[in-house]
Design a protein around this motif. Structure first.
Motif, mmCIF file in Angstrom:
data_model
loop_
_atom_site.group_PDB
_atom_site.id
_atom_site.type_symbol
_atom_site.label_atom_id
_atom_site.label_comp_id
_atom_site.label_asym_id
_atom_site.label_seq_id
_atom_site.Cartn_x
_atom_site.Cartn_y
_atom_site.Cartn_z
ATOM 1 N N PRO A 53 0.782 -1.232 0.000
ATOM 2 C CA PRO A 53 0.000 0.000 0.000
ATOM 3 C C PRO A 53 0.817 1.286 0.000
ATOM 4 N N ASP A 54 2.063 1.236 0.473
ATOM 5 C CA ASP A 54 2.879 2.453 0.521
ATOM 6 C C ASP A 54 4.349 2.073 0.618
ATOM 7 N N ALA A 55 5.211 3.077 0.527
ATOM 8 C CA ALA A 55 6.656 2.840 0.520
ATOM 9 C C ALA A 55 7.138 2.205 1.828
ATOM 10 N N ALA A 56 6.584 2.616 2.956
ATOM 11 C CA ALA A 56 7.031 2.076 4.243
ATOM 12 C C ALA A 56 6.722 0.586 4.354
ATOM 13 N N SER A 57 5.533 0.183 3.951
ATOM 14 C CA SER A 57 5.191 -1.240 4.034
ATOM 15 C C SER A 57 6.011 -2.051 3.040
ATOM 16 N N LEU A 58 6.297 -1.497 1.872
ATOM 17 C CA LEU A 58 7.155 -2.156 0.897
ATOM 18 C C LEU A 58 8.554 -2.363 1.472
ATOM 19 N N ALA A 59 9.136 -1.302 2.011
ATOM 20 C CA ALA A 59 10.498 -1.376 2.542
ATOM 21 C C ALA A 59 10.589 -2.345 3.717
ATOM 22 N N ALA A 60 9.558 -2.373 4.566
ATOM 23 C CA ALA A 60 9.572 -3.268 5.723
ATOM 24 C C ALA A 60 9.476 -4.731 5.294
ATOM 25 N N ALA A 61 8.647 -5.015 4.296
ATOM 26 C CA ALA A 61 8.416 -6.397 3.875
ATOM 27 C C ALA A 61 9.469 -6.896 2.895
ATOM 28 N N GLU A 62 9.896 -6.031 1.978
ATOM 29 C CA GLU A 62 10.800 -6.454 0.909
ATOM 30 C C GLU A 62 11.810 -5.355 0.591
ATOM 31 N N PRO A 63 12.822 -5.184 1.431
ATOM 32 C CA PRO A 63 13.795 -4.114 1.196
ATOM 33 C C PRO A 63 14.507 -4.218 -0.149
ATOM 34 N N THR A 64 14.716 -5.425 -0.637
ATOM 35 C CA THR A 64 15.364 -5.577 -1.940
ATOM 36 C C THR A 64 14.468 -5.047 -3.051
ATOM 37 N N LEU A 65 13.177 -5.272 -2.947
ATOM 38 C CA LEU A 65 12.234 -4.762 -3.938
ATOM 39 C C LEU A 65 12.151 -3.233 -3.855
ATOM 40 N N ALA A 66 12.197 -2.681 -2.652
ATOM 41 C CA ALA A 66 12.227 -1.224 -2.503
ATOM 42 C C ALA A 66 13.470 -0.658 -3.187
ATOM 43 N N ALA A 67 14.591 -1.344 -3.047
ATOM 44 C CA ALA A 67 15.825 -0.916 -3.718
ATOM 45 C C ALA A 67 15.672 -1.000 -5.235
ATOM 46 N N ASP A 68 14.970 -2.015 -5.727
ATOM 47 C CA ASP A 68 14.718 -2.117 -7.170
ATOM 48 C C ASP A 68 13.964 -0.890 -7.676
ATOM 49 N N VAL A 69 12.974 -0.445 -6.914
ATOM 50 C CA VAL A 69 12.195 0.737 -7.309
ATOM 51 C C VAL A 69 13.112 1.951 -7.380
ATOM 52 N N LEU A 70 13.954 2.143 -6.381
ATOM 53 C CA LEU A 70 14.870 3.290 -6.383
ATOM 54 C C LEU A 70 15.891 3.205 -7.512
ATOM 55 N N ARG A 71 16.410 2.008 -7.771
ATOM 56 C CA ARG A 71 17.359 1.844 -8.870
ATOM 57 C C ARG A 71 16.691 2.190 -10.207
#
Length: 119
Positions: A53-71
């Motif tokens: 639902p949001d960046a915080a929940s993404l980063a908490a659950a899947e930090p590698t996927l959050a990094a993919d978004v930033l990359r």
């Protein structure tokens, strides 16, 4: 369940190909597409294919996927040639911050002066 597509989510429908979008990049984990109401010459949304639902929940659950978004945000900026002049990556979280689609997404904005602080 977190990460699973939601039938009521516009961005999940874009990921599934059910709703058209002007896709500029796609990886195994992300999709980047032009915003339908651009606020700058470059205004691209980068989303994870998995639903959070949001960046915080993404980063908490899947930090590698959050990094993919930033990359991918960086790759979008390079492809749109705003990486040298400057660009902004914004995650709106909650209605008070202007989030209208509750699927984590990064706005990549560039191609014009971006004063600080923003709106």
């Amino acid at each position: 369940m977190a990460g699973e597509p939601r039938a009521d989510c516009l961005f999940c429908k874009i990921v599934a190909g059910e709703v058209p979008a002007d896709v500029v990049r796609e990886t195994g984990t992300t999709v980047a597409f032009r915003d339908i109401n651009p606020q700058a010459p470059t205004h691209v949304l980068v989303i994870p294919k998995a639903h959070y639902p949001d960046a915080a929940s993404l980063a908490a659950a899947e930090p590698t996927l959050a990094a993919d978004v930033l990359r991918e945000a960086g790759e979008v900026a390079a492809e749109d040639k705003v990486d040298d002049t400057g660009y902004r990556v914004v995650f709106n979280t909650g209605t008070g911050a202007g989030q209208t689609v509750f699927h984590a997404h990064a706005h990549v904005l560039g191609g014009r002066g971006l004063n600080w602080p923003p709106g």
